[in-house]
Design a protein around this motif. Sequence first.
Motif, PDB file in Angstrom:
ATOM      1  N   HIS A 276       0.825  -1.203   0.000  1.00 56.87           N
ATOM      2  CA  HIS A 276       0.000   0.000   0.000  1.00 56.87           C
ATOM      3  C   HIS A 276       0.861   1.256   0.000  1.00 56.87           C
ATOM      4  O   HIS A 276       1.920   1.282   0.613  1.00 56.87           O
ATOM      5  CB  HIS A 276      -0.891   0.040   1.247  1.00 56.87           C
ATOM      6  N   LEU A 277       0.351   2.273  -0.660  1.00 57.13           N
ATOM      7  CA  LEU A 277       0.965   3.589  -0.575  1.00 57.13           C
ATOM      8  C   LEU A 277       0.496   4.242   0.722  1.00 57.13           C
ATOM      9  O   LEU A 277      -0.564   3.910   1.246  1.00 57.13           O
ATOM     10  CB  LEU A 277       0.535   4.444  -1.771  1.00 57.13           C
TER      11      LEU A 277
ATOM     12  N   LEU B 136      -9.690   7.730   6.453  1.00 54.91           N
ATOM     13  CA  LEU B 136     -10.250   6.684   7.297  1.00 54.91           C
ATOM     14  C   LEU B 136     -10.941   5.607   6.455  1.00 54.91           C
ATOM     15  O   LEU B 136     -10.789   4.407   6.708  1.00 54.91           O
ATOM     16  CB  LEU B 136     -11.240   7.288   8.296  1.00 54.91           C
ATOM     17  N   ALA B 137     -11.667   6.032   5.417  1.00 51.61           N
ATOM     18  CA  ALA B 137     -12.327   5.069   4.523  1.00 51.61           C
ATOM     19  C   ALA B 137     -11.297   4.222   3.775  1.00 51.61           C
ATOM     20  O   ALA B 137     -11.484   3.009   3.603  1.00 51.61           O
ATOM     21  CB  ALA B 137     -13.233   5.804   3.549  1.00 51.61           C
ATOM     22  N   LYS B 138     -10.200   4.850   3.337  1.00 49.76           N
ATOM     23  CA  LYS B 138      -9.143   4.101   2.642  1.00 49.76           C
ATOM     24  C   LYS B 138      -8.504   3.068   3.571  1.00 49.76           C
ATOM     25  O   LYS B 138      -8.227   1.935   3.163  1.00 49.76           O
ATOM     26  CB  LYS B 138      -8.078   5.054   2.105  1.00 49.76           C
TER      27      LYS B 138
ATOM     28  N   LEU C  92      -9.410  -5.556   2.431  1.00 55.15           N
ATOM     29  CA  LEU C  92      -8.805  -6.205   1.255  1.00 55.15           C
ATOM     30  C   LEU C  92      -7.425  -6.789   1.534  1.00 55.15           C
ATOM     31  O   LEU C  92      -6.792  -7.326   0.628  1.00 55.15           O
ATOM     32  CB  LEU C  92      -8.715  -5.208   0.098  1.00 55.15           C
ATOM     33  N   ARG C  93      -6.945  -6.692   2.754  1.00 51.68           N
ATOM     34  CA  ARG C  93      -5.614  -7.183   3.086  1.00 51.68           C
ATOM     35  C   ARG C  93      -5.455  -8.662   2.755  1.00 51.68           C
ATOM     36  O   ARG C  93      -4.419  -9.092   2.250  1.00 51.68           O
ATOM     37  CB  ARG C  93      -5.331  -6.942   4.564  1.00 51.68           C
ATOM     38  N   TRP C  94      -6.459  -9.470   2.992  1.00 49.72           N
ATOM     39  CA  TRP C  94      -6.395 -10.912   2.729  1.00 49.72           C
ATOM     40  C   TRP C  94      -6.203 -11.187   1.232  1.00 49.72           C
ATOM     41  O   TRP C  94      -5.657 -12.211   0.844  1.00 49.72           O
ATOM     42  CB  TRP C  94      -7.680 -11.604   3.211  1.00 49.72           C
ATOM     43  N   TYR C  95      -6.636 -10.247   0.402  1.00 48.81           N
ATOM     44  CA  TYR C  95      -6.564 -10.435  -1.053  1.00 48.81           C
ATOM     45  C   TYR C  95      -5.279  -9.859  -1.623  1.00 48.81           C
ATOM     46  O   TYR C  95      -4.653 -10.464  -2.489  1.00 48.81           O
ATOM     47  CB  TYR C  95      -7.779  -9.750  -1.687  1.00 48.81           C
ATOM     48  N   ILE C  96      -4.854  -8.699  -1.129  1.00 46.85           N
ATOM     49  CA  ILE C  96      -3.724  -7.991  -1.717  1.00 46.85           C
ATOM     50  C   ILE C  96      -2.390  -8.521  -1.209  1.00 46.85           C
ATOM     51  O   ILE C  96      -1.455  -8.730  -1.988  1.00 46.85           O
ATOM     52  CB  ILE C  96      -3.850  -6.478  -1.445  1.00 46.85           C
TER      53      ILE C  96
END
Length: 130
Positions: A58-59, A74-76, A83-87
């Motif tokens: 992630h940036l 906060l939304a990001k 999405l951590r499990w996917y990325i």
Amino acid sequence: MTTPDVTRDDVDEVAAAIEAIRSEVRRRSGYLSASEVPPLGTGSPITEAADLARISAHLPVTWETPIVGRWIALAKRAMRLCLRWYINPIVEQQNAFNDAVVRALSTLDARQQELLRRLEAREGEEPRER
């Protein structure tokens, strides 16, 4: 469709404009002439590859406006957690591949240097008869 006629003057104008842009970039960077500018990639290619091999999932999240920006940040962050499990597995696979490529390049470079030393040592010897 017809192509426009390009004259030598047009080419010279473009070349002069490009050189003017380059000299302005050099001036703003603190260099007086093109000979002072260090070449790109002054290190070895393997060092450059090793420096670029690791990627981040992630940036950094930043905000520009005080109130709305914080809500967007906060939304990001929440989206990243979802999405951590996917990325992250994809990024880990890419980093593993990049590390393997850098190791292979280092091994090939070491092997090439060894072969070059052997070749230089043979050139100093007298030719053998078969």
